[in-house]
Design a protein around this motif. Structure first.
Motif, PDB file in Angstrom:
ATOM      1  N   GLY A  25       5.078 -12.009  -0.576  1.00  0.00           N
ATOM      2  CA  GLY A  25       4.796 -11.693   0.818  1.00  0.00           C
ATOM      3  C   GLY A  25       3.456 -11.008   0.976  1.00  0.00           C
ATOM      4  O   GLY A  25       2.614 -11.011   0.063  1.00  0.00           O
ATOM      5  N   HIS A  26       3.251 -10.416   2.143  1.00  0.00           N
ATOM      6  CA  HIS A  26       1.986  -9.734   2.401  1.00  0.00           C
ATOM      7  C   HIS A  26       2.114  -8.804   3.601  1.00  0.00           C
ATOM      8  O   HIS A  26       3.020  -8.940   4.418  1.00  0.00           O
ATOM      9  CB  HIS A  26       0.858 -10.747   2.648  1.00  0.00           C
ATOM     10  CG  HIS A  26       1.032 -11.568   3.899  1.00  0.00           C
ATOM     11  ND1 HIS A  26       1.541 -12.845   3.876  1.00  0.00           N
ATOM     12  CD2 HIS A  26       0.773 -11.299   5.209  1.00  0.00           C
ATOM     13  CE1 HIS A  26       1.583 -13.325   5.106  1.00  0.00           C
ATOM     14  NE2 HIS A  26       1.123 -12.407   5.941  1.00  0.00           N
ATOM     15  N   GLU A 404     -12.878  -9.253  -2.418  1.00  0.00           N
ATOM     16  CA  GLU A 404     -11.639  -9.054  -3.162  1.00  0.00           C
ATOM     17  C   GLU A 404     -11.906  -8.123  -4.353  1.00  0.00           C
ATOM     18  O   GLU A 404     -11.949  -8.567  -5.495  1.00  0.00           O
ATOM     19  CB  GLU A 404     -11.100 -10.399  -3.651  1.00  0.00           C
ATOM     20  CG  GLU A 404     -10.811 -11.384  -2.532  1.00  0.00           C
ATOM     21  CD  GLU A 404     -10.444 -12.764  -3.041  1.00  0.00           C
ATOM     22  OE1 GLU A 404      -9.281 -13.181  -2.860  1.00  0.00           O
ATOM     23  OE2 GLU A 404     -11.335 -13.434  -3.625  1.00  0.00           O
ATOM     24  N   PRO A 405     -12.070  -6.833  -4.082  1.00  0.00           N
ATOM     25  CA  PRO A 405     -12.451  -5.909  -5.161  1.00  0.00           C
ATOM     26  C   PRO A 405     -11.331  -5.623  -6.153  1.00  0.00           C
ATOM     27  O   PRO A 405     -11.599  -5.259  -7.304  1.00  0.00           O
ATOM     28  CB  PRO A 405     -12.846  -4.641  -4.404  1.00  0.00           C
ATOM     29  CG  PRO A 405     -12.026  -4.698  -3.144  1.00  0.00           C
ATOM     30  CD  PRO A 405     -11.947  -6.151  -2.795  1.00  0.00           C
ATOM     31  N   TYR A 406     -10.078  -5.753  -5.690  1.00  0.00           N
ATOM     32  CA  TYR A 406      -8.933  -5.453  -6.538  1.00  0.00           C
ATOM     33  C   TYR A 406      -7.901  -6.568  -6.423  1.00  0.00           C
ATOM     34  O   TYR A 406      -7.818  -7.256  -5.397  1.00  0.00           O
ATOM     35  CB  TYR A 406      -8.296  -4.118  -6.144  1.00  0.00           C
ATOM     36  CG  TYR A 406      -9.289  -2.998  -5.978  1.00  0.00           C
ATOM     37  CD1 TYR A 406      -9.974  -2.482  -7.081  1.00  0.00           C
ATOM     38  CD2 TYR A 406      -9.552  -2.466  -4.724  1.00  0.00           C
ATOM     39  CE1 TYR A 406     -10.895  -1.464  -6.927  1.00  0.00           C
ATOM     40  CE2 TYR A 406     -10.477  -1.450  -4.556  1.00  0.00           C
ATOM     41  CZ  TYR A 406     -11.147  -0.953  -5.664  1.00  0.00           C
ATOM     42  OH  TYR A 406     -12.061   0.044  -5.507  1.00  0.00           O
ATOM     43  N   GLU A 407      -7.101  -6.705  -7.455  1.00  0.00           N
ATOM     44  CA  GLU A 407      -6.029  -7.687  -7.434  1.00  0.00           C
ATOM     45  C   GLU A 407      -5.044  -7.348  -6.319  1.00  0.00           C
ATOM     46  O   GLU A 407      -4.701  -6.184  -6.110  1.00  0.00           O
ATOM     47  CB  GLU A 407      -5.318  -7.697  -8.788  1.00  0.00           C
ATOM     48  CG  GLU A 407      -4.338  -8.833  -8.959  1.00  0.00           C
ATOM     49  CD  GLU A 407      -3.734  -8.862 -10.350  1.00  0.00           C
ATOM     50  OE1 GLU A 407      -2.980  -9.809 -10.646  1.00  0.00           O
ATOM     51  OE2 GLU A 407      -4.022  -7.939 -11.148  1.00  0.00           O
ATOM     52  N   HIS A 408      -4.625  -8.346  -5.587  1.00  0.00           N
ATOM     53  CA  HIS A 408      -3.655  -8.243  -4.496  1.00  0.00           C
ATOM     54  C   HIS A 408      -4.247  -7.725  -3.179  1.00  0.00           C
ATOM     55  O   HIS A 408      -3.533  -7.654  -2.177  1.00  0.00           O
ATOM     56  CB  HIS A 408      -2.449  -7.361  -4.859  1.00  0.00           C
ATOM     57  CG  HIS A 408      -1.723  -7.806  -6.080  1.00  0.00           C
ATOM     58  ND1 HIS A 408      -1.084  -9.027  -6.148  1.00  0.00           N
ATOM     59  CD2 HIS A 408      -1.548  -7.212  -7.286  1.00  0.00           C
ATOM     60  CE1 HIS A 408      -0.531  -9.158  -7.345  1.00  0.00           C
ATOM     61  NE2 HIS A 408      -0.807  -8.082  -8.052  1.00  0.00           N
ATOM     62  N   LEU A 445     -11.804  -9.130  11.707  1.00  0.00           N
ATOM     63  CA  LEU A 445     -11.753  -8.364  10.469  1.00  0.00           C
ATOM     64  C   LEU A 445     -10.302  -8.248  10.065  1.00  0.00           C
ATOM     65  O   LEU A 445      -9.457  -7.817  10.860  1.00  0.00           O
ATOM     66  CB  LEU A 445     -12.356  -6.980  10.657  1.00  0.00           C
ATOM     67  CG  LEU A 445     -12.413  -6.084   9.408  1.00  0.00           C
ATOM     68  CD1 LEU A 445     -13.315  -6.724   8.351  1.00  0.00           C
ATOM     69  CD2 LEU A 445     -12.904  -4.695   9.764  1.00  0.00           C
ATOM     70  N   MET A 446      -9.961  -8.656   8.839  1.00  0.00           N
ATOM     71  CA  MET A 446      -8.575  -8.680   8.392  1.00  0.00           C
ATOM     72  C   MET A 446      -8.465  -8.125   6.986  1.00  0.00           C
ATOM     73  O   MET A 446      -9.139  -8.587   6.068  1.00  0.00           O
ATOM     74  CB  MET A 446      -8.032 -10.111   8.440  1.00  0.00           C
ATOM     75  CG  MET A 446      -6.561 -10.238   8.063  1.00  0.00           C
ATOM     76  SD  MET A 446      -5.900 -11.893   8.381  1.00  0.00           S
ATOM     77  CE  MET A 446      -6.755 -12.839   7.108  1.00  0.00           C
ATOM     78  N   GLY A 447      -7.611  -7.134   6.850  1.00  0.00           N
ATOM     79  CA  GLY A 447      -7.292  -6.594   5.538  1.00  0.00           C
ATOM     80  C   GLY A 447      -5.893  -7.041   5.137  1.00  0.00           C
ATOM     81  O   GLY A 447      -4.967  -6.962   5.932  1.00  0.00           O
ATOM     82  N   THR A 448      -5.751  -7.531   3.901  1.00  0.00           N
ATOM     83  CA  THR A 448      -4.472  -8.105   3.453  1.00  0.00           C
ATOM     84  C   THR A 448      -4.097  -7.551   2.087  1.00  0.00           C
ATOM     85  O   THR A 448      -4.935  -7.488   1.180  1.00  0.00           O
ATOM     86  CB  THR A 448      -4.573  -9.641   3.355  1.00  0.00           C
ATOM     87  OG1 THR A 448      -5.011 -10.180   4.608  1.00  0.00           O
ATOM     88  CG2 THR A 448      -3.226 -10.248   3.000  1.00  0.00           C
ATOM     89  N   VAL A 449      -2.846  -7.158   1.974  1.00  0.00           N
ATOM     90  CA  VAL A 449      -2.259  -6.811   0.674  1.00  0.00           C
ATOM     91  C   VAL A 449      -1.195  -7.869   0.388  1.00  0.00           C
ATOM     92  O   VAL A 449      -0.230  -8.010   1.157  1.00  0.00           O
ATOM     93  CB  VAL A 449      -1.624  -5.409   0.694  1.00  0.00           C
ATOM     94  CG1 VAL A 449      -0.891  -5.138  -0.618  1.00  0.00           C
ATOM     95  CG2 VAL A 449      -2.705  -4.354   0.929  1.00  0.00           C
ATOM     96  N   GLN A 450      -1.370  -8.638  -0.681  1.00  0.00           N
ATOM     97  CA  GLN A 450      -0.442  -9.693  -1.044  1.00  0.00           C
ATOM     98  C   GLN A 450       0.276  -9.350  -2.357  1.00  0.00           C
ATOM     99  O   GLN A 450      -0.287  -8.673  -3.219  1.00  0.00           O
ATOM    100  CB  GLN A 450      -1.168 -11.028  -1.206  1.00  0.00           C
ATOM    101  CG  GLN A 450      -1.681 -11.610   0.102  1.00  0.00           C
ATOM    102  CD  GLN A 450      -2.324 -12.964  -0.104  1.00  0.00           C
ATOM    103  OE1 GLN A 450      -3.493 -13.068  -0.451  1.00  0.00           O
ATOM    104  NE2 GLN A 450      -1.558 -14.022   0.119  1.00  0.00           N
ATOM    105  N   PHE A 451       1.479  -9.846  -2.483  1.00  0.00           N
ATOM    106  CA  PHE A 451       2.227  -9.610  -3.714  1.00  0.00           C
ATOM    107  C   PHE A 451       3.140 -10.792  -3.990  1.00  0.00           C
ATOM    108  O   PHE A 451       3.258 -11.698  -3.175  1.00  0.00           O
ATOM    109  CB  PHE A 451       3.024  -8.307  -3.629  1.00  0.00           C
ATOM    110  CG  PHE A 451       3.959  -8.246  -2.452  1.00  0.00           C
ATOM    111  CD1 PHE A 451       5.288  -8.616  -2.583  1.00  0.00           C
ATOM    112  CD2 PHE A 451       3.504  -7.810  -1.198  1.00  0.00           C
ATOM    113  CE1 PHE A 451       6.158  -8.554  -1.505  1.00  0.00           C
ATOM    114  CE2 PHE A 451       4.363  -7.752  -0.113  1.00  0.00           C
ATOM    115  CZ  PHE A 451       5.687  -8.114  -0.270  1.00  0.00           C
TER     116      PHE A 451
END
Length: 451
Positions: A25-26, A404-408, A445-451
């Motif tokens: 999800g995210h 994409e500086p970090y994973e996820h 502008l969109m910030g996303t955390v995915q897993f």
């Protein structure tokens, strides 16, 4: 309290049973800015600058109960809920007055328009079971639909998607040699009990799929006895990857006859949509182009529907075919209209009645930083004779940056300029007027955390 039961079940420790739980999800936070979707600064109801921030938390748990049995779900929370909605409000026990908005600091999950206790900010969107037998996979429940490039059926799983196609379905998929075969039955609409007003579908598809080549053909027959409606959709998809070059195409045809309700009776339907996309990656440079067709109708009132609309989650731009235009300011703002008037809108969400082309070029500056420039141009495929000199939708120029500086985690920014064509500039509404010829600018502008 029952509204929280699904979450309570999902966060329960998987160790309580033999099931293994996986999560996907995210969470997405997005800001949008436009000036102006009215495409005018002379129209009396032009709205000027508009902006919006919204949320979405999507949870997709997967319960692997045994090697052969699984349970899947999709839960959406704060789905497209604007930032700042809905403030709680409370009554002062001393004065009996509702606290002034300036002093309230609590936001709660938005409720229904009737004030029901169940919040709209959370809901079980999809849930289905899967059983793996010796001869294939059996799937049943409320399932996501996706086929090919997604111009007809699109599951809406991408973080920038807003809709997603879903069906209450019984489906069986099996492999025979190099082919994958699928058969499914859908209940698309449930009417009155014991009445022949349900809308249902039968589906059959085959596909050949490897890492470098894919080919498939999807057939759907949909019917509704009460409206004498029968509809056939055929979708041919192909995909090939040859080294650094990738090509994908999809062609959809919709044919049928019947009644669509609301007084639209005795109709014949024949429409076609198609797209062709090519991409090539050259070291740090990515170049590509997509072209497509969605048929239109030169005689919209003759009882023959010929206009095709792409799935709304086939996203190619920031404004054109993504936002309703021209959008005007409502004469009197209220909770129903949200301060906007859509009576003059000429294009909405989803590519329809259009010939389009979209070349783009991207460059990977760093492993975590990519920029992309795209041009989208479109004109109407078919229009009534009186409007044939105003076929141009216009041109949109979009620039995007993906970090994409970090994973996820990813941060995506887009900026766009839309130059309206004659389809807008030559239009004048009898009541709302015209003047829809001003270029529009937009940003996202969109910030996303995915897993």
């Amino acid at each position: 309290m029952s509204i929280y039961l699904p979450l309570a079940l999902l966060v329960a420790s998987p160790g309580a049973s033999a099931a293994q739980l996986e999560w996907a999800g995210h969470y997405r936070a997005r800001g949008l800015l436009y000036d102006s979707l009215s495409l005018s600064d002379t129209n009396a109801q032009a709205e000027g600058t508009s902006n919006l921030f919204d949320h979405r938390l999507r949870l997709q748990p997967r319960f692997h109960i045994t090697e052969r049995v699984g349970l899947y779900a999709q839960i959406d929370a704060l789905n497209l809920v604007p930032w700042g909605e809905q403030i709680e409000g409370w009554e002062d026990p001393v004065t009996g007055d509702t606290t002034y908005l300036a002093y309230d600091q609590t936001l709660v999950a938005p409720t229904t328009t009737t004030g029901a206790a169940s919040p709209l900010g959370i809901g079980v969107t999809r849930a289905w079971g899967e059983v793996y037998t010796d001869i294939g996979r059996f799937r049943f429940g409320r399932v996501p639909l996706h086929w090919g490039a997604g111009i007809w059926q699109n599951d809406g799983f991408a973080p920038d998607a807003e809709f997603g196609d879903t069906a209450d379905r019984i489906q069986f998929t099996s492999r025979v040699g190099v082919l994958y075969l699928m058969a499914a039955y859908d209940v698309n609409y449930e009417g009155y009990l014991n009445a022949p007003d349900d809308m249902q579908s039968l589906n059959a598809a085959f596909a050949y799929q490897t890492e470098s080549l894919g080919l498939g053909f999807h057939n759907q027959y949909r019917w509704q006895p009460s409206e004498a409606l029968s509809l056939y959709t055929g979708d041919l998809w192909a995909h090939a990857k040859m080294g650094t070059v990738e090509i994908e195409t999809e062609v959809v045809g919709v044919f049928g006859a019947g009644n669509l309700g609301g007084g639209a009776n005795d109709l014949r339907i024949a429409s076609v949509g198609a797209m062709l996309r090519g991409e090539a990656e050259l070291d740090k440079i990515l170049v590509g182009v997509e072209g497509g067709l969605a048929t239109g109708d030169a005689e919209p009132d003759d009882g023959n529907i010929k206009t095709f609309t792409f799935d709304r989650d086939h996203n190619l731009t920031l404004m054109l075919f993504e936002e309703p235009m021209p959008t005007l300011e409502a004469t009197t703002a209220n909770e129903t209209n949200g301060g906007r008037d859509y009576d003059a809108v000429r294009t909405g969400e989803g590519i329809r009645n259009a010939l389009y082309i979209r070349p783009h070029v991207g460059y990977r500056i760093l492993d975590e930083l990519t920029v992309d420039l795209a041009v989208f141009g479109a004109q109407a495929a078919r229009l009534p004779e009186a409007d044939r000199d105003a076929k141009g939708y216009g041109w949109e120029f979009d620039a995007s940056v993906l970090y994409e500086p970090y994973e996820h985690f990813s941060l995506c920014g887009k900026a766009g300029l839309f130059l309206p064509g004659s389809y807008y500039s030559a239009y004048e509404d009898d009541e709302l007027g015209g003047g829809f010829d001003k270029p529009a600018i937009g940003g996202m502008l969109m910030g996303t955390v995915q897993f």
